[in-house]
Design a protein around this motif. Structure first.
Motif, PDB file in Angstrom:
ATOM      1  N   ASN A  88       0.823  -1.201   0.000  1.00  0.00           N
ATOM      2  CA  ASN A  88       0.000   0.000   0.000  1.00  0.00           C
ATOM      3  C   ASN A  88       0.862   1.258   0.000  1.00  0.00           C
ATOM      4  N   ALA A  89       1.956   1.227   0.752  1.00  0.00           N
ATOM      5  CA  ALA A  89       2.864   2.381   0.776  1.00  0.00           C
ATOM      6  C   ALA A  89       3.436   2.639  -0.620  1.00  0.00           C
ATOM      7  N   LEU A  90       3.749   1.569  -1.337  1.00  0.00           N
ATOM      8  CA  LEU A  90       4.284   1.717  -2.696  1.00  0.00           C
ATOM      9  C   LEU A  90       3.227   2.261  -3.655  1.00  0.00           C
ATOM     10  N   VAL A  91       1.990   1.779  -3.505  1.00  0.00           N
ATOM     11  CA  VAL A  91       0.901   2.281  -4.349  1.00  0.00           C
ATOM     12  C   VAL A  91       0.693   3.773  -4.101  1.00  0.00           C
ATOM     13  N   CYS A  92       0.631   4.158  -2.830  1.00  0.00           N
ATOM     14  CA  CYS A  92       0.447   5.573  -2.490  1.00  0.00           C
ATOM     15  C   CYS A  92       1.617   6.419  -2.991  1.00  0.00           C
ATOM     16  N   GLN A  93       2.823   5.884  -2.895  1.00  0.00           N
ATOM     17  CA  GLN A  93       4.002   6.601  -3.383  1.00  0.00           C
ATOM     18  C   GLN A  93       3.885   6.889  -4.876  1.00  0.00           C
ATOM     19  N   HIS A  94       3.463   5.883  -5.647  1.00  0.00           N
ATOM     20  CA  HIS A  94       3.319   6.068  -7.096  1.00  0.00           C
ATOM     21  C   HIS A  94       2.223   7.089  -7.404  1.00  0.00           C
ATOM     22  N   LEU A  95       1.143   7.085  -6.640  1.00  0.00           N
ATOM     23  CA  LEU A  95       0.063   8.044  -6.855  1.00  0.00           C
ATOM     24  C   LEU A  95       0.521   9.467  -6.525  1.00  0.00           C
ATOM     25  N   VAL A  96       1.209   9.617  -5.409  1.00  0.00           N
ATOM     26  CA  VAL A  96       1.693  10.939  -4.991  1.00  0.00           C
ATOM     27  C   VAL A  96       2.682  11.502  -6.012  1.00  0.00           C
ATOM     28  N   GLU A  97       3.504  10.630  -6.588  1.00  0.00           N
ATOM     29  CA  GLU A  97       4.466  11.073  -7.603  1.00  0.00           C
ATOM     30  C   GLU A  97       3.771  11.642  -8.835  1.00  0.00           C
ATOM     31  N   GLN A  98       2.491  11.262  -9.021  1.00  0.00           N
ATOM     32  CA  GLN A  98       1.705  11.793 -10.137  1.00  0.00           C
ATOM     33  C   GLN A  98       0.750  12.903  -9.661  1.00  0.00           C
ATOM     34  N   GLU A  99       1.088  13.506  -8.518  1.00  0.00           N
ATOM     35  CA  GLU A  99       0.330  14.646  -7.989  1.00  0.00           C
ATOM     36  C   GLU A  99      -1.092  14.280  -7.558  1.00  0.00           C
ATOM     37  N   ILE A 100      -1.295  13.043  -7.146  1.00  0.00           N
ATOM     38  CA  ILE A 100      -2.588  12.605  -6.620  1.00  0.00           C
ATOM     39  C   ILE A 100      -2.494  12.597  -5.092  1.00  0.00           C
ATOM     40  N   PRO A 101      -3.382  13.301  -4.376  1.00  0.00           N
ATOM     41  CA  PRO A 101      -3.302  13.390  -2.915  1.00  0.00           C
ATOM     42  C   PRO A 101      -3.803  12.112  -2.225  1.00  0.00           C
ATOM     43  N   ALA A 102      -3.050  11.039  -2.421  1.00  0.00           N
ATOM     44  CA  ALA A 102      -3.440   9.734  -1.868  1.00  0.00           C
ATOM     45  C   ALA A 102      -3.189   9.684  -0.371  1.00  0.00           C
ATOM     46  N   VAL A 103      -4.113   9.061   0.342  1.00  0.00           N
ATOM     47  CA  VAL A 103      -3.947   8.864   1.780  1.00  0.00           C
ATOM     48  C   VAL A 103      -4.274   7.410   2.113  1.00  0.00           C
ATOM     49  N   SER A 104      -3.361   6.753   2.815  1.00  0.00           N
ATOM     50  CA  SER A 104      -3.503   5.336   3.130  1.00  0.00           C
ATOM     51  C   SER A 104      -4.515   5.116   4.245  1.00  0.00           C
ATOM     52  N   ILE A 105      -5.420   4.151   4.031  1.00  0.00           N
ATOM     53  CA  ILE A 105      -6.390   3.746   5.051  1.00  0.00           C
ATOM     54  C   ILE A 105      -6.211   2.251   5.281  1.00  0.00           C
ATOM     55  N   GLN A 106      -5.745   1.875   6.465  1.00  0.00           N
ATOM     56  CA  GLN A 106      -5.457   0.467   6.760  1.00  0.00           C
ATOM     57  C   GLN A 106      -6.724  -0.259   7.212  1.00  0.00           C
TER      58      GLN A 106
END
Length: 266
Positions: A88-106
């Motif tokens: 999930n951290a990797l998915v969020c990292q890739h989204l943030v790198e594309q300027e998407i304000p991703a926030v992880s919800i466990q």
């Protein structure tokens, strides 16, 4: 609001015996999401090779018959939880790198199941993130189960999608998988198989070939069951091939006819 499910087979090397990310696919998909015209979005992703090997090795969700077995399963639970959290951290990292304000919800931090079905989940925080313009990112996880015989369970991303959709009422659910959709016959065996553009009930899949097709496409039968339940309350879903360039972008932009549409009978 749209709920987008990214299958584990799309963002990881699902058949790998060790956790292996498909970084190229994930980068492309993140870029397509960023370039789309979605308004509100929730992303849910599968566990793929980051979760399945551990869950299988430790048989998470099977009956616990001894103290020793409980001790072993607890370690398996911890390993699985840690691994899918890393994905999930990797998915969020890739989204943030594309300027998407991703926030992880466990999921394991706020969801409980009973006999492997969600029974408790407070979605208030997710709604608040959406209202502020964030993109909540949830994922297939292991959670505590109130059934005393099993105590813990594997919670699939598909079940999370269904629960979120039932309660948050999105305009549409999009399932990005590694297949084009649902076929009338097994395309691996029959060259004349064609993609079903619309499915409204299990009755349309009652022939032997159809059932086999649903089964061989990576648990498609389970996904279809969840989506047909959503169709009954008026929420349409579409299964698309996320391995094809721009399919995610097209679906988020509202383009029709990309894969198989799951809707209620009219």
């Amino acid at each position: 609001m749209i709920i987008l499910k990214l299958g584990g087979s799309v963002i990881t090397r699902k058949d790998s015996l060790t956790p292996t990310l498909d970084s190229n696919n994930l980068t492309r998909i993140a870029r397509e999401i960023s370039n789309s015209s979605h308004h509100k979005l929730i992303v849910v992703h599968g566990a793929g090779s980051f979760g399945h090997p551990y869950a299988k090795e430790y048989a998470i969700g099977s009956e616990i018959k001894s103290t020793q077995e409980l001790t072993r399963k607890k370690m398996g639970f911890s390993k699985t939880q840690n691994s899918v959290k890393n994905l999930n951290a990797l998915v969020c990292q890739h989204l943030v790198e594309q300027e998407i304000p991703a926030v992880s919800i466990q999921p394991s931090s706020f969801i409980e199941t009973h006999n492997k079905r969600i029974i408790n989940a407070d979605l208030d925080l997710i709604s608040k993130y959406l209202d502020l313009g964030f993109v909540p990112v949830l994922y297939g996880d292991v959670v505590l189960d109130l059934d005393k015989k099993i105590k813990m369970a594997v919670l699939s991303g598909d079940q999370i999608v269904k629960y979120l959709a039932e309660n948050l009422k999105p305009e549409k659910v999009i399932l990005g998988s590694d297949v084009d959709g649902i076929y009338n016959r097994d395309p691996k065996k029959y060259p004349d198989a064609h993609l079903m553009k619309v499915v409204t009930s299990h009755k349309e899949l009652e022939s032997t070939d159809n059932i086999q097709t649903v089964d061989v496409t990576g648990g498609m039968g389970g996904k279809l069951g969840e989506l047909l339940e959503l169709a009954k309350i008026g929420i349409e879903s579409e299964i698309i091939n996320a391995n094809h360039d721009n399919n995610i972008k097209k679906a988020l932009n509202g383009e029709k006819g990309i894969g198989t549409l799951i809707r209620n009978e009219k």
